[in-house]
Design an enzyme around this catalytic site. Sequence first.
Site, PDB file in Angstrom:
ATOM      1  N   SER A  31      46.757  10.673  27.005  1.00 20.71           N
ATOM      2  CA  SER A  31      45.787  11.776  26.933  1.00 20.71           C
ATOM      3  C   SER A  31      44.390  11.314  27.324  1.00 20.71           C
ATOM      4  O   SER A  31      43.458  12.113  27.333  1.00 20.71           O
ATOM      5  CB  SER A  31      45.764  12.349  25.519  1.00 20.71           C
ATOM      6  N   THR A 163      32.665  59.221  26.432  1.00 22.88           N
ATOM      7  CA  THR A 163      33.885  58.936  25.689  1.00 22.88           C
ATOM      8  C   THR A 163      35.001  59.293  26.660  1.00 22.88           C
ATOM      9  O   THR A 163      34.852  60.234  27.453  1.00 22.88           O
ATOM     10  CB  THR A 163      34.009  59.772  24.402  1.00 22.88           C
ATOM     11  N   HIS A 164      36.050  58.516  26.667  1.00 24.33           N
ATOM     12  CA  HIS A 164      37.147  58.707  27.639  1.00 24.33           C
ATOM     13  C   HIS A 164      36.636  58.612  29.074  1.00 24.33           C
ATOM     14  O   HIS A 164      37.214  59.204  29.977  1.00 24.33           O
ATOM     15  CB  HIS A 164      37.851  60.056  27.436  1.00 24.33           C
ATOM     16  N   SER A 291      31.370  40.071  51.765  1.00 21.70           N
ATOM     17  CA  SER A 291      32.763  40.128  52.202  1.00 21.70           C
ATOM     18  C   SER A 291      32.859  39.471  53.564  1.00 21.70           C
ATOM     19  O   SER A 291      31.927  39.532  54.361  1.00 21.70           O
ATOM     20  CB  SER A 291      33.198  41.591  52.274  1.00 21.70           C
ATOM     21  N   LYS A 297      29.069  44.854  52.248  1.00 18.10           N
ATOM     22  CA  LYS A 297      29.463  44.639  50.852  1.00 18.10           C
ATOM     23  C   LYS A 297      28.603  43.642  50.093  1.00 18.10           C
ATOM     24  O   LYS A 297      28.181  42.629  50.633  1.00 18.10           O
ATOM     25  CB  LYS A 297      30.902  44.123  50.810  1.00 18.10           C
ATOM     26  N   ASN A 299      29.490  42.205  46.403  1.00 18.10           N
ATOM     27  CA  ASN A 299      30.489  42.339  45.339  1.00 18.10           C
ATOM     28  C   ASN A 299      30.026  41.686  44.032  1.00 18.10           C
ATOM     29  O   ASN A 299      29.418  40.621  44.062  1.00 18.10           O
ATOM     30  CB  ASN A 299      31.808  41.717  45.792  1.00 18.10           C
ATOM     31  N   GLU A 304      33.055  40.187  37.543  1.00 21.48           N
ATOM     32  CA  GLU A 304      34.512  40.265  37.740  1.00 21.48           C
ATOM     33  C   GLU A 304      35.202  38.990  37.269  1.00 21.48           C
ATOM     34  O   GLU A 304      36.250  39.027  36.620  1.00 21.48           O
ATOM     35  CB  GLU A 304      34.837  40.490  39.217  1.00 21.48           C
TER      36      GLU A 304
END
Length: 483
Positions: A31, A163-164, A291, A297, A299, A304
């Site tokens: 280890s 909400t939702h 991109s 783009k 991103n 993410e």
Amino acid sequence: MSHNQFEQKSQAWSALFSEPMSDLVKRYTASVFFDKRLWQADIAGSLAHAEMLQAQAIISSADLAGIQQGLAQISGEIEAGAFEWELDLEDVHLNIEARLTQLVGDAGKRLHTGRSRNDQVATDVRLWLRAEIDLIVELLLALQKSLVDTAEQHIDVILPGFTHLQVAQPVSFGHHLLAYVEMFARDAERLGDVRRRTNRLPLGAAALAGTSYPLDRERVARTLGMVDEQGRACVCQNSLDAVSDRDFAIEFSAAASICMVHISRFSEELILWMSQNFGFIRIADRFTTGSSIMPQKKNPDVPELARGKTGRVVGHLMGLLTLMKGQPLAYNKDNQEDKEPLFDTVDTLKDTLRIFSEMVGGQINPATGRKEGGISVNREAMEQAALRGYATATDLADYLVKKGLPFRDAHETVAHAVKAAIAHGVDLSELPLAVLQGFNASIEKDVYPCLSLRGSLDARNILGGTAPAQVRAQIARHRMRLG
Ligand code: ARG
């Protein structure tokens, strides 16, 4: 191989073994290439143990001096990158001990008196994790401060609360950010709890049953700062448990997972808010990428990835739980597998918290001394979005309740009004008074302020509500708390 007293090791452990380990098995069982990271904790633990051995007259002062001098030299060598880590010596503990013996002879061989690698590694991991928890709590404080700063600049900026993921009621953007401050405050609190249970001393448990030497475990605990709020030594009270359980690591992973889940929720919102369909915010270019095919783009890679890395941290929690499941008492080699998930959890969490503090609040510009480059907000886009979707419908119902209607009747009346507004393609606040009065005769001109976004916010002037006055009070509370 240079660490001479362990030269036998590459052949076999001791006279008991009749054949050497194969290279494959050596690599499989070693280890050192990941646990060398514990070296500082290992040396701190050894120093505390040796000092106690001498105080208990188990080793001589000369031996202690030799051990101290040898370990100081080893620290220097490791820091300078000059220490030779050897796979043949399996792990961080045996590597350091072998070098110590090479440097100081018999004194080095006496260090392991009354100790086993089982209580040694459990101590090392606890000491290492304690220090990391302290760093993580600091990072959580910094992130909370970034969020509070950004919230303070946007108390009066209104966005649709969902909400939702359907427009529900208008909320202050500052209020929205403070929701995350609450989550990260609880994460820090949770880590404080984990720290208390991590900060207990296994040393003295030896291999599993305790030891026949008259060790002073409480003294070692105090030397290592393993004390409670009252300054009392914290020592694991059962030797079998001390060497074998890794629940502190599991608990830490659970706290880290919850924190990453909070980060991933925030990430998802940043990603949505940045998309062209929302257009609510921008984050600095350095947190985005382009991109290779679509020139337009930008991103949101950092949020993410943070969302993705949450899976990895949660996975490590599952790994550790599964590692522990079904292990009989006491120490089993399975436990060597606790380190990589734990290390990766710590690294991932720390990097993520650092990046988020900067992405949200910006960085100090040395020229101006001010923070720059945090989230930038498109106030108009947020407010326009809040004006779509009848976000103040509840306010009209509340207005009617104040006029004496039971809430359920008011709810139904407003549903008719919203239906009419949809049919005309207008907001409730754009319906003429006469039309509104058609739904309920008690409606008067004073209804219009209630139907405005600002009026809706101001109305929620309750502890924990989104009224700017409440948000200001919360910011003041957080500032007191965060210092
Ligand atoms: N490298 C081992 C670990 O991480 C140290 C303890 C080894 N103990 C033993 N009995 N083989 O758990």
